[in-house]
Enzyme design. Structure first.
Site, PDB file in Angstrom:
ATOM      1  N   GLU A   7       8.364  86.754 -74.384  1.00 44.74           N
ATOM      2  CA  GLU A   7       9.673  86.032 -74.247  1.00 44.74           C
ATOM      3  C   GLU A   7      10.643  86.387 -75.384  1.00 44.74           C
ATOM      4  O   GLU A   7      10.165  87.125 -76.427  1.00 44.74           O
ATOM      5  CB  GLU A   7       9.554  84.471 -73.956  1.00 44.74           C
ATOM      6  CG  GLU A   7       9.021  83.634 -74.928  1.00 44.74           C
ATOM      7  CD  GLU A   7       8.917  82.224 -74.450  1.00 44.74           C
ATOM      8  OE1 GLU A   7       9.065  81.842 -73.591  1.00 44.74           O
ATOM      9  OE2 GLU A   7       8.191  81.577 -75.388  1.00 44.74           O
ATOM     10  N   ASP A  12      15.476  78.149 -80.551  1.00 47.67           N
ATOM     11  CA  ASP A  12      16.129  79.567 -80.069  1.00 47.67           C
ATOM     12  C   ASP A  12      17.081  79.958 -80.698  1.00 47.67           C
ATOM     13  O   ASP A  12      18.279  80.497 -80.006  1.00 47.67           O
ATOM     14  CB  ASP A  12      16.291  79.217 -78.412  1.00 47.67           C
ATOM     15  CG  ASP A  12      15.140  78.615 -77.648  1.00 47.67           C
ATOM     16  OD1 ASP A  12      14.008  78.624 -78.269  1.00 47.67           O
ATOM     17  OD2 ASP A  12      15.403  77.819 -76.797  1.00 47.67           O
TER      18      ASP A  12
END
Length: 483
Positions: free
Chosen positions: A169, A12
């Site tokens: 997302e 991430d």
């Protein structure tokens, strides 16, 4: 090749540039300290300069925090002379929160809660009028005051990616030229992962999707890097554009096992008709990596992490000069409260060694995935033993007498050839080196059982030292790429 640019469990990624300096952060899940912070001048060579969350007032994780919970998907931005870090804590009702700093190496502020902002993977962006927009997975958006956590009005639904694609997302919102771009991940963080993008006239849209979506995905390919997604864009001082994103390197036969977690990769970006086009992964001559820690400093270096917490009461370099001392709290590596200090495994083949003095307790050297998936070599009570925990099964694989300070080692060797379709990704061997120089390999274990495909979750392997009973001292720790 030098890709991943940040190997090991560094998923991430979010990046920003200030002048000629780049800064990058990653998710840290159940590990403390939380959110590693990196610095680079070229986007290829990164140095960890700290961790953003280093105090219990910033990050409170308890023994009830499951593995793969904790801290998810930070976004790092620089605005108005300050660094802003927004992140989701999925444990103990933490929710979304903002941290700030003038120096990305720290210290970072205590959290500014965003109680009205639901969802995960939050992003921050400022428009020309000074409004701050927080966009979250789903995809929805809030106007917020980042200094107080106050929200204004109801959340607004935005473009949520390709119709039918699951898990929209990791939204990031950018003002580039005349357009606002909304980039998201979709398809889930497994083999179907990808990155898509849309653009519109304002932060609130309306957004039109790029006709070439997904702009990044390795799904249904034979690329050695898979699960590519959760990306962030950054522009260099020379006007060039780049994308950092996560990916995995599966090994072995079918279905392929990835053991290091999701790693940070880099690719160049060009612009065609106002849309970003992602190029091939950056490659450069690779160099062998090695790291040795003599534990001479009063504080541990930022690469060292522990499950959930780490107090000086249980972990210190001050009890015995030049040694790391661990005082046991949990009974075994199965225990969420175990005292464990480790570093991410960052290479497909590597060797880790440590000199342990277990005279006042027992402990050793472990390869950890979570409480239910780990291998370790443990010394104590005049014996050294190799223990394997896979799901509900726990067994002592091998044992032999051994006394006094001794060197424990773990060797991870990537599988270069497949015996058949079921071949695992690597072999993990455990050895003991006694004071007379004798080296004994006690066990060689299949590495597939310490992989995401077996254990599940979002993390990767961490190799480190632990105390099972009493007090255990470690003189040094050595990590070498290769086997």
């Amino acid at each position: 090749m030098t890709n991943p640019v940040i190997p090991g469990m560094h998923p991430d990624p979010s990046v920003c540039r200030v002048g000629e300096d780049y800064y990058l952060v990653c998710s840290s899940f159940e590990y403390f300290p939380g959110i590693p912070v990196f610095h680079s001048r070229d986007l290829v060579n990164w140095t960890q300069i700290g961790n953003a969350l280093t105090r219990p007032s910033q990050l409170l994780l308890t023994a009830e925090t499951p593995s793969s919970a904790g801290i998810y998907a930070p976004t790092l931005r620089h605005h108005d002379g300050r660094f802003w870090l927004i992140v989701t804590s999925v444990s103990h009702g933490g929710g979304n929160m903002i941290f700030t700093a003038t120096d990305p190496a720290g210290p970072w502020s205590d959290p500014i809660p965003l109680p009205a902002v639901g969802g995960i993977d939050p992003d921050l962006a400022w428009d020309d009028e000074g409004n701050c927009w927080c966009t979250v997975a789903g995809v929805s958006q809030y106007r917020v005051d980042p200094t107080s956590g106050e929200t204004f009005g109801e959340p607004r639904r935005l473009w949520s990616g390709t119709p039918g694609a699951k898990a929209p997302e990791a939204p990031h919102l950018y003002r580039i030229g005349d357009h606002w771009y909304l980039m998201i991940a979709e398809g889930g963080t497994e083999r179907g992962h990808g990155v898509s993008i849309a653009r519109g006239p304002s932060p609130q849209g309306p957004f039109e999707p790029c006709p070439a979506n997904p702009i990044l995905s390795h799904r249904s390919t034979d690329e050695p890097v898979q699960n590519t997604g959760h990306a962030d864009l950054v522009q260099g001082p020379d006007g060039s554009w780049w994308m950092v994103f996560l990916g995995v390197r599966p090994g072995g036969g079918t279905p392929g096992w990835h053991v290091l977690g999701r790693e940070t990769f880099l690719a160049p970006v060009s612009w065609v008709d106002g849309w970003p086009v992602v190029g091939d992964l950056v490659s450069a001559p690779a160099s062998e990596f090695s790291d040795h820690d003599d534990f001479e400093d009063s504080d541990l270096r930022p690469c060292w992490i522990s499950p959930r917490d780490r107090s000086e009461q249980h972990c210190t370099t001050k009890d015995r000069a030049g040694w790391l001392t661990l005082h046991a709290r949990g009974s075994t590596m199965d225990d969420p409260a175990v005292v464990f200090v480790g570093r991410r495994q960052q290479h497909l083949s590597c060797t880790a060694r440590t000199l342990i003095d277990p005279a006042a307790g027992s402990g050793g050297l472990a390869v950890r995935f979570d409480e239910e998936h780990h291998y370790e070599i443990e010394a104590g009570s005049g014996e050294v033993r190799v223990i394997a925990r896979v799901g509900p099964l726990r067994t002592i694989v091998a044992a032999r007498p051994a006394a006094g300070p001794l060197v424990l080692s773990v060797r991870v060797e990537e599988a270069r050839e497949l015996r058949d379709a079921r071949s695992g990704p690597d072999t993990i061997s455990f050895s003991v080196e006694e004071p007379d120089g004798t080296v004994t390999v006690l066990a060689a274990l299949d590495g597939r059982y310490l992989s995401t495909e077996v254990a599940g979750g979002f993390t990767g392997r961490v190799i480190g030292v632990y105390a099972a009973t009493g007090t255990v001292h470690f003189d040094w720790f050595d990590y070498q790429q290769g086997s």
